[in-house]
Design a protein around this motif. Structure first.
Motif, PDB file in Angstrom:
ATOM      1  N   GLY A 116      -3.918  18.199  12.444  1.00  0.00           N
ATOM      2  CA  GLY A 116      -2.830  17.325  12.052  1.00  0.00           C
ATOM      3  C   GLY A 116      -3.328  15.892  11.951  1.00  0.00           C
ATOM      4  N   VAL A 117      -2.984  15.208  10.864  1.00  0.00           N
ATOM      5  CA  VAL A 117      -3.488  13.854  10.609  1.00  0.00           C
ATOM      6  C   VAL A 117      -2.316  12.892  10.465  1.00  0.00           C
ATOM      7  N   VAL A 118      -2.404  11.779  11.167  1.00  0.00           N
ATOM      8  CA  VAL A 118      -1.461  10.670  11.011  1.00  0.00           C
ATOM      9  C   VAL A 118      -2.251   9.466  10.524  1.00  0.00           C
ATOM     10  N   ALA A 119      -1.870   8.935   9.371  1.00  0.00           N
ATOM     11  CA  ALA A 119      -2.563   7.779   8.792  1.00  0.00           C
ATOM     12  C   ALA A 119      -1.539   6.700   8.466  1.00  0.00           C
ATOM     13  N   VAL A 120      -1.831   5.476   8.896  1.00  0.00           N
ATOM     14  CA  VAL A 120      -0.940   4.340   8.641  1.00  0.00           C
ATOM     15  C   VAL A 120      -1.773   3.212   8.032  1.00  0.00           C
ATOM     16  N   PRO A 121      -1.808   3.109   6.703  1.00  0.00           N
ATOM     17  CA  PRO A 121      -2.559   2.028   6.066  1.00  0.00           C
ATOM     18  C   PRO A 121      -1.712   0.762   5.934  1.00  0.00           C
ATOM     19  N   SER A 122      -2.357  -0.378   6.029  1.00  0.00           N
ATOM     20  CA  SER A 122      -1.675  -1.656   5.844  1.00  0.00           C
ATOM     21  C   SER A 122      -2.612  -2.642   5.165  1.00  0.00           C
ATOM     22  N   VAL A 123      -2.028  -3.581   4.447  1.00  0.00           N
ATOM     23  CA  VAL A 123      -2.795  -4.622   3.762  1.00  0.00           C
ATOM     24  C   VAL A 123      -3.017  -5.779   4.721  1.00  0.00           C
ATOM     25  N   GLN A 124      -4.287  -6.093   5.001  1.00  0.00           N
ATOM     26  CA  GLN A 124      -4.605  -7.251   5.823  1.00  0.00           C
ATOM     27  C   GLN A 124      -4.537  -8.536   5.020  1.00  0.00           C
ATOM     28  N   ALA A 125      -5.123  -8.500   3.844  1.00  0.00           N
ATOM     29  CA  ALA A 125      -5.171  -9.701   3.002  1.00  0.00           C
ATOM     30  C   ALA A 125      -5.410  -9.274   1.561  1.00  0.00           C
ATOM     31  N   ALA A 126      -4.942 -10.092   0.653  1.00  0.00           N
ATOM     32  CA  ALA A 126      -5.163  -9.868  -0.781  1.00  0.00           C
ATOM     33  C   ALA A 126      -5.339 -11.220  -1.461  1.00  0.00           C
ATOM     34  N   GLU A 127      -6.287 -11.286  -2.396  1.00  0.00           N
ATOM     35  CA  GLU A 127      -6.509 -12.536  -3.120  1.00  0.00           C
ATOM     36  C   GLU A 127      -6.993 -12.236  -4.531  1.00  0.00           C
ATOM     37  N   VAL A 138       0.838  -1.196   0.000  1.00  0.00           N
ATOM     38  CA  VAL A 138       0.000   0.000   0.000  1.00  0.00           C
ATOM     39  C   VAL A 138       0.877   1.250   0.000  1.00  0.00           C
ATOM     40  N   CYS A 139       0.510   2.203  -0.850  1.00  0.00           N
ATOM     41  CA  CYS A 139       1.193   3.495  -0.943  1.00  0.00           C
ATOM     42  C   CYS A 139       0.177   4.601  -0.654  1.00  0.00           C
ATOM     43  N   LEU A 140       0.482   5.439   0.331  1.00  0.00           N
ATOM     44  CA  LEU A 140      -0.414   6.526   0.708  1.00  0.00           C
ATOM     45  C   LEU A 140      -0.284   7.677  -0.279  1.00  0.00           C
ATOM     46  N   LYS A 141      -1.422   8.208  -0.704  1.00  0.00           N
ATOM     47  CA  LYS A 141      -1.421   9.353  -1.615  1.00  0.00           C
ATOM     48  C   LYS A 141      -1.747  10.643  -0.887  1.00  0.00           C
ATOM     49  N   SER A 142      -2.819  10.645  -0.107  1.00  0.00           N
ATOM     50  CA  SER A 142      -3.221  11.863   0.588  1.00  0.00           C
ATOM     51  C   SER A 142      -3.975  11.529   1.858  1.00  0.00           C
ATOM     52  N   LYS A 143      -3.979  12.485   2.782  1.00  0.00           N
ATOM     53  CA  LYS A 143      -4.749  12.418   4.019  1.00  0.00           C
ATOM     54  C   LYS A 143      -5.130  13.853   4.360  1.00  0.00           C
ATOM     55  N   GLU A 144      -6.404  14.077   4.568  1.00  0.00           N
ATOM     56  CA  GLU A 144      -6.864  15.455   4.728  1.00  0.00           C
ATOM     57  C   GLU A 144      -8.003  15.511   5.723  1.00  0.00           C
ATOM     58  N   ALA A 145      -7.933  16.499   6.605  1.00  0.00           N
ATOM     59  CA  ALA A 145      -8.990  16.717   7.588  1.00  0.00           C
ATOM     60  C   ALA A 145     -10.053  17.633   6.999  1.00  0.00           C
ATOM     61  N   GLN A 146     -11.285  17.160   7.016  1.00  0.00           N
ATOM     62  CA  GLN A 146     -12.432  17.952   6.619  1.00  0.00           C
ATOM     63  C   GLN A 146     -13.291  18.221   7.859  1.00  0.00           C
ATOM     64  N   GLU A 147     -14.392  18.890   7.673  1.00  0.00           N
ATOM     65  CA  GLU A 147     -15.289  19.157   8.796  1.00  0.00           C
ATOM     66  C   GLU A 147     -15.970  17.855   9.232  1.00  0.00           C
ATOM     67  N   GLY A 148     -15.564  17.333  10.382  1.00  0.00           N
ATOM     68  CA  GLY A 148     -16.187  16.137  10.930  1.00  0.00           C
ATOM     69  C   GLY A 148     -15.642  14.817  10.424  1.00  0.00           C
TER      70      GLY A 148
END
Length: 503
Positions: A103-114, A48-58
């Motif tokens: 400020g946003v911290v996001a850490v995505p990871s792949v659980q499974a792929a098939e 997984v490659c992160l592209k963007s992370k952005e805080a919106q209202e709510g």
């Protein structure tokens, strides 16, 4: 009349969102014309490659791409082949306190792929993601530290400590190099899969600079010229400097480094040179303990005061620790395994179960092994394994926990299947929350107070503070100590004291 008060300000960040989003994406893809027909799918590995992370209202919105390497056996040909499938993803997490500018911290990871073969020229790929998301909102809290004119009032100032998020910062950077496959390994004809494990093993704050070091553990799986599967590993060190502000050098830093881009390719006409390019993003959350001088009570011996009170929430760090847990299990295989070709572990969300003061963390690890069977065919097998970890956490405290692979996973053919062994590091932080009340405003009644009763009182001290006694009799602690020739306020419970009253 309002009494003039001195105020101090404390700037920090409030955690307004801490969640893990489970997300699924699917994509159909036609096999490229240059690739042979599919006979059988062997394995699907996603990065997984992160592209963007952005805080919106709510809410917080996260997007990126999962790069899947689909390994398959071709129809009518020998040797494993590869299809690359790039699956874009978009997900969001809701939080009532989230707003633009957080400020946003996001850490995505792949659980499974098939991958499922629809026909020899078409496949359906599915990936399951676990995206850990935290959002921090800038906060400025004002505290009253005392009256500007302290000669006319008695004041109780108390020191309080708070463990808080002091800085949220990030830095993108890149790494690129040409790597050489060792002469002890066969030359590569086609790269089949690349995986990267990012580890930050050192961080230090000097002045307004955060210096951090780590390594990208790169593993390449490739097909050699004779059709066999081979692998090679590299440790790619990195060192970076990030700007931070408003923190002391003893502050604690939690650092996540993740991929934003990944490219691995063989050199033209060369089976031993691999060009690697990594896009990386470092996300830092700096916490530290700060002391606050707080005005908690106030009165006057000559006037009536009405104090306005405000409640503050303060956290205290109880424990921050990392525990390593080993997992070992035998995975049954339909065909007897002769040797293993590739082993990897995908991690999902970490759950928590409390029993009294015992907190059990559990990480869902999906272990995949690609192996060569006794019939000389290549297969893969996957198993989800729950890995537990226990910690002593007092009731009423909050605990956050993350998990990551602690090195390489191992697989060995054994009777009845394949034995897998791997280790996970659980990093957890325990905090207690306390409510503190302080004075935020004072109204003064300028009319003089008429005192009645004797000018001196004899009374026994119960389990109470000398301050409370002085306040109730409209005198001062200094006068009480002088009248009783006291040097300390300690050990007064049960004693008789003379209480002089102001006139």
């Amino acid at each position: 009349m309002e009494l003039a008060l001195n105020r101090d300000h404390l700037s920090c960040y409030d955690t307004v969102l801490d969640a893990t989003v489970l997300h699924e994406e699917t994509m159909e893809m036609i096999v490229p014309d240059a690739c042979p027909d599919i006979l059988r799918i062997v394995d699907t590995a996603g990065t997984v490659c992160l592209k963007s992370k952005e805080a919106q209202e709510g809410r917080v919105e996260i997007s990126g791409t999962v790069r899947c390497a689909v390994l398959y056996l071709p129809d009518g040909e020998t040797g494993v082949r590869r299809i690359e499938v790039n699956i874009p993803f978009f997900c969001s997490a809701d939080g009532t306190g989230v707003a633009p500018g957080c400020g946003v911290v996001a850490v995505p990871s792949v659980q499974a792929a098939e991958t499922r073969s629809i026909n020899p020229r078409k496949v359906l790929v599915r990936v399951n993601l676990a995206v850990a998301v935290r959002a921090y909102r800038s906060a400025d809290t004002a505290f009253c530290t005392g009256a500007e004119d302290d000669s006319a009032v008695e004041q109780l100032r108390e020191s309080r400590s708070a463990y808080m998020v002091a800085c949220v910062q990030e830095k993108p950077f890149t790494f690129s190099d040409d790597l050489t496959i060792s002469g002890s390994r066969p030359e590569a004809e086609e790269l089949l899969k690349s995986s990267v494990e990012l580890i930050c093993n050192e961080s230090k704050i000097i002045g307004n600079k955060l210096i951090f070091k780590g390594e990208a553990a790169l593993k390449l799986l490739y097909r050699s010229s004779d059709g066999a599967i081979a692998s090679t590993d590299y440790e790619l060190p990195f060192s970076q400097i990030m700007e931070v502000s408003g923190v002391e050098e003893e502050a604690d830093c939690a650092l996540d480094v993740l991929l934003t881009d990944l490219s691995c390719s063989l050199g033209a006409g060369d089976g031993r040179t691999v060009s690697v390019s990594l896009g990386l993003l470092a996300q830092a959350v700096v916490r530290e303990e700060r002391s606050v001088e707080l005005l908690t009570d106030i009165y006057s011996v000559s006037s009536e005061l009405t104090a306005e009170l405000q409640s503050y929430t303060m956290n205290r760090l109880l424990e921050q620790n990392t525990r390593r847990q080993a997992a070992r299990e035998v995975i049954e295989t339909g065909v007897l395994a002769k040797s293993t070709l590739d082993t990897y572990v995908n991690l999902g969300a970490v759950s928590q179960i409390r029993e009294g003061e015992k907190l059990t963390f559990s990480a869902d690890a999906v272990v995949t092994v690609v192996y060569l069977a006794e019939d000389d065919e290549i297969y893969s097998v996957s198993r989800q394994i729950a890995v537990p970890c226990q910690a002593d956490v007092p009731e009423g405290c909050t605990c956050t926990c993350g998990c990551r692979n602690a090195g390489e996973a191992f697989a060995t053919p054994t009777t009845g299947g394949i034995e897998v062994r791997f280790e996970l590091d659980f990093h957890y932080m325990v905090q207690s929350t306390q409510r503190v009340t302080g004075v935020c405003g004072v109204q003064v009644n300028e009319a003089p107070v008429e005192e009645k009763g004797p000018s001196i009182v004899l009374r026994a001290v119960a389990a109470e503070r000398l301050w409370d006694i002085a306040k109730s009799y409209r005198t001062t602690t200094a006068d009480i100590m002088q009248a009783n020739e006291l040097e300390s306020e300690e050990g007064l419970s049960g004693k008789l004291l003379l209480i002089p009253r102001k006139r």
